[in-house]
Design a protein around this motif. Sequence first.
Motif, mmCIF file in Angstrom:
data_model
loop_
_atom_site.group_PDB
_atom_site.id
_atom_site.type_symbol
_atom_site.label_atom_id
_atom_site.label_comp_id
_atom_site.label_asym_id
_atom_site.label_seq_id
_atom_site.Cartn_x
_atom_site.Cartn_y
_atom_site.Cartn_z
ATOM 1 N N VAL A 47 6.135 -10.266 -3.762
ATOM 2 C CA VAL A 47 5.490 -10.204 -5.074
ATOM 3 C C VAL A 47 4.175 -9.440 -4.950
ATOM 4 C CG1 VAL A 47 4.515 -11.539 -6.972
ATOM 5 C CG2 VAL A 47 6.558 -12.369 -5.785
ATOM 6 N N GLY A 48 4.063 -8.374 -5.730
ATOM 7 C CA GLY A 48 2.853 -7.564 -5.694
ATOM 8 C C GLY A 48 3.092 -6.205 -6.294
ATOM 9 N N GLY A 49 2.036 -5.398 -6.359
ATOM 10 C CA GLY A 49 2.141 -4.065 -6.936
ATOM 11 C C GLY A 49 2.644 -3.040 -5.937
ATOM 12 N N ALA A 50 3.493 -2.143 -6.411
ATOM 13 C CA ALA A 50 4.089 -1.129 -5.527
ATOM 14 C C ALA A 50 3.082 -0.085 -5.074
ATOM 15 C CB ALA A 50 5.259 -0.444 -6.231
ATOM 16 N N THR A 51 1.920 -0.024 -5.757
ATOM 17 C CA THR A 51 0.886 0.938 -5.345
ATOM 18 C C THR A 51 -0.250 0.254 -4.586
ATOM 19 O OG1 THR A 51 -0.209 0.706 -7.497
ATOM 20 C CG2 THR A 51 1.401 2.490 -7.265
ATOM 21 N N ASP A 52 -0.060 -0.999 -4.221
ATOM 22 C CA ASP A 52 -1.057 -1.732 -3.437
ATOM 23 C C ASP A 52 -0.714 -1.587 -1.957
ATOM 24 O OD1 ASP A 52 -2.687 -3.517 -2.130
ATOM 25 O OD2 ASP A 52 -2.214 -5.227 -3.410
ATOM 26 N N PRO A 53 -1.554 -0.915 -1.169
ATOM 27 C CA PRO A 53 -1.242 -0.717 0.255
ATOM 28 C C PRO A 53 -0.974 -2.021 1.003
ATOM 29 C CG PRO A 53 -3.060 0.698 -0.387
ATOM 30 C CD PRO A 53 -2.791 -0.218 -1.546
ATOM 31 N N ASP A 54 -1.688 -3.100 0.643
ATOM 32 C CA ASP A 54 -1.461 -4.372 1.330
ATOM 33 C C ASP A 54 -0.060 -4.910 1.035
ATOM 34 O OD1 ASP A 54 -3.975 -4.367 2.475
ATOM 35 O OD2 ASP A 54 -4.894 -5.508 0.836
ATOM 36 N N THR A 55 0.378 -4.761 -0.210
ATOM 37 C CA THR A 55 1.740 -5.197 -0.570
ATOM 38 C C THR A 55 2.778 -4.362 0.174
ATOM 39 O OG1 THR A 55 1.007 -5.903 -2.770
ATOM 40 C CG2 THR A 55 3.368 -5.514 -2.479
ATOM 41 N N LEU A 56 2.557 -3.068 0.250
ATOM 42 C CA LEU A 56 3.484 -2.188 0.968
ATOM 43 C C LEU A 56 3.555 -2.565 2.443
ATOM 44 C CD1 LEU A 56 2.514 1.212 -0.686
ATOM 45 C CD2 LEU A 56 4.639 -0.049 -1.033
ATOM 46 N N ARG A 57 2.413 -2.885 3.023
ATOM 47 C CA ARG A 57 2.407 -3.300 4.433
ATOM 48 C C ARG A 57 3.157 -4.623 4.605
ATOM 49 N NH1 ARG A 57 -3.136 -1.514 4.048
ATOM 50 N NH2 ARG A 57 -3.428 0.464 5.162
ATOM 51 N N GLU A 58 2.959 -5.561 3.668
ATOM 52 C CA GLU A 58 3.656 -6.844 3.742
ATOM 53 C C GLU A 58 5.170 -6.644 3.671
ATOM 54 O OE1 GLU A 58 4.006 -11.123 1.343
ATOM 55 O OE2 GLU A 58 2.512 -9.633 0.741
ATOM 56 N N ASP A 74 7.002 6.279 -14.201
ATOM 57 C CA ASP A 74 7.064 7.475 -13.355
ATOM 58 C C ASP A 74 5.833 7.577 -12.464
ATOM 59 O OD1 ASP A 74 9.404 8.077 -14.607
ATOM 60 O OD2 ASP A 74 8.701 9.910 -15.573
ATOM 61 N N GLU A 75 4.675 7.307 -13.047
ATOM 62 C CA GLU A 75 3.429 7.477 -12.304
ATOM 63 C C GLU A 75 3.347 6.496 -11.128
ATOM 64 O OE1 GLU A 75 3.402 9.494 -15.931
ATOM 65 O OE2 GLU A 75 3.699 7.354 -15.643
ATOM 66 N N ILE A 76 3.753 5.243 -11.375
ATOM 67 C CA ILE A 76 3.763 4.263 -10.280
ATOM 68 C C ILE A 76 4.758 4.692 -9.209
ATOM 69 C CG2 ILE A 76 4.453 1.898 -9.669
ATOM 70 C CD1 ILE A 76 3.202 0.968 -12.269
ATOM 71 N N ASN A 77 5.920 5.164 -9.617
ATOM 72 C CA ASN A 77 6.936 5.595 -8.645
ATOM 73 C C ASN A 77 6.423 6.742 -7.775
ATOM 74 O OD1 ASN A 77 8.728 3.708 -9.595
ATOM 75 N ND2 ASN A 77 9.897 5.140 -10.853
ATOM 76 N N LEU A 78 5.750 7.688 -8.405
ATOM 77 C CA LEU A 78 5.244 8.843 -7.653
ATOM 78 C C LEU A 78 4.169 8.425 -6.652
ATOM 79 C CD1 LEU A 78 4.996 11.388 -10.606
ATOM 80 C CD2 LEU A 78 6.660 11.417 -8.757
ATOM 81 N N LEU A 79 3.202 7.641 -7.107
ATOM 82 C CA LEU A 79 2.123 7.219 -6.219
ATOM 83 C C LEU A 79 2.651 6.311 -5.114
ATOM 84 C CD1 LEU A 79 -0.821 7.126 -5.441
ATOM 85 C CD2 LEU A 79 -1.202 5.341 -7.168
ATOM 86 N N ALA A 80 3.546 5.389 -5.473
ATOM 87 C CA ALA A 80 4.105 4.477 -4.470
ATOM 88 C C ALA A 80 4.876 5.242 -3.400
ATOM 89 C CB ALA A 80 5.014 3.455 -5.146
ATOM 90 N N SER A 81 5.602 6.271 -3.799
ATOM 91 C CA SER A 81 6.365 7.071 -2.831
ATOM 92 C C SER A 81 5.440 7.791 -1.859
ATOM 93 C CB SER A 81 7.246 8.083 -3.568
ATOM 94 O OG SER A 81 8.188 7.430 -4.384
ATOM 95 N N LEU A 82 4.361 8.352 -2.397
ATOM 96 C CA LEU A 82 3.413 9.060 -1.539
ATOM 97 C C LEU A 82 2.701 8.102 -0.583
ATOM 98 C CD1 LEU A 82 1.908 11.503 -4.189
ATOM 99 C CD2 LEU A 82 3.496 12.075 -2.337
ATOM 100 N N LEU A 83 2.329 6.921 -1.100
ATOM 101 C CA LEU A 83 1.687 5.923 -0.239
ATOM 102 C C LEU A 83 2.652 5.451 0.852
ATOM 103 C CD1 LEU A 83 -0.212 3.773 -2.898
ATOM 104 C CD2 LEU A 83 -1.251 5.173 -1.102
ATOM 105 N N ALA A 84 3.910 5.233 0.476
ATOM 106 C CA ALA A 84 4.898 4.770 1.447
ATOM 107 C C ALA A 84 5.070 5.791 2.573
ATOM 108 C CB ALA A 84 6.233 4.503 0.755
#
Length: 445
Positions: A47-58, A74-84
């Motif tokens: 549970v968390g935001g897809a653009t939150d680096p801590d959530t992605l690490r978890e 779209d904007e969340i998907n784009l940023l989340a993909s780049l962060l991932a």
Amino acid sequence: MYIVIAGAGEVGGALAKALERPHEVVVIDRNPEAKERLSTLDVKVVVGGATDPDTLREAGVDRADLFIASTDSDEINLLASLLAKGLGAKEALCFVGKGGYVEVLTDPRTAEILGTRIDKVLWPQRAMAQEIVEVILVPGAVDVEVLAEGRLRFVEYRVVEEGPYFHRLLSQEVWPEGVFLVGVVREGAFLSFAHPDLPEVVLEQGDKILFLATPRAFPELEAAFAFGRGVRRVMVIGGGNVGYMVARELLRRRLEVVIVEASLERCQWLSQELERALVIQGDGTDLELLQSEGITEADVVVAVTDNDEKNLLASLLAKQLGVRKVITRCSRSETRRLFEQVGIDLALTPRQAAVRAVLDFLGPENVEHVATMDENIELLEVELPEGFSPRPLGALVEPNVAPAALERDRRVFFYREDLEARPKDRLYLVVAREVADEVLARLLG
């Protein structure tokens, strides 16, 4: 593979269901209720935001073989993909709803500027629009696919009460030369051409008949299921991305198009982009408006707003007013089943195209997921590898597997029990999704 999916909505949930068995899947969603929604699946939910680096690490994105961004933004998907990608995901796949993003993100210069690249950008709405157009152009059909570079067509017809094959014994029907009956889908179950019960099937409303046909035979098959005049006028309710793409292609085919769209600003844009279309500002569920704009003269109505309830109401009004074919967009699978139960000819959801696209991306290069019927039956195109051991097609038949045709040296052959499949042949299989992985493993192993 270790796969992280951002978004547990309709698309993300469908992807998790399709990928849970062969892969280790983690789903990220901001809504805590996602855990309960996906509780029947063998997946982990963070549970968390897809653009939150801590959530992605978890979620373990640093060791992910694939990151899939499938939220509604779209904007969340784009940023989340780049962060991932920046955090270590080997590959990133991003869903978008606007064509402009596809053009920008597939431009090599974008990757140079960003310092990384999104490996695959998918636009399910475009695939949906293309499918709608193909179905409109073939009266009576609910799915049409062109195979083998045009040398073969796959077509699906639904039996309707007022149609020519309602309550007919299937074994007594004679199909044109150059047409192959693949089978029947009834209430989600696939009865292939080899199923012992198929000859005794009495066709009932809602049954779906699957065919392969050569280009020469296709018009005769089409005529067998067509009744009434051909398609001349189409009313599109909803002028968003899907509605616009459908209308643009129909105008290119010289059909008459009426678009009903609620937004004045969008209507002005549509009028500029689609000069030959009649664009009406209004509510697509307004009965008086629909009647005044000639809905009863439409051969097809396409309801593709972004609201399931509006699409359902507009579709029911169209059916009540006597429109022969109604095609509807819906976002949820349970809504799709409801639409079909109340008589809507074809209910489509972007998730079908989304799942096929991801399976193609993950699967071997020589396998393509061409079409999906009732969400659990697939048409696959498989190029047999050089190490394939030649065997007759009859040896490949199973209860949920139908090797319907093969292509060799630019020639197509329908199923014969003694027809031998050889390396480098392209095999066309209709198969239940639950056994698809096992079948492909045997063919490609």
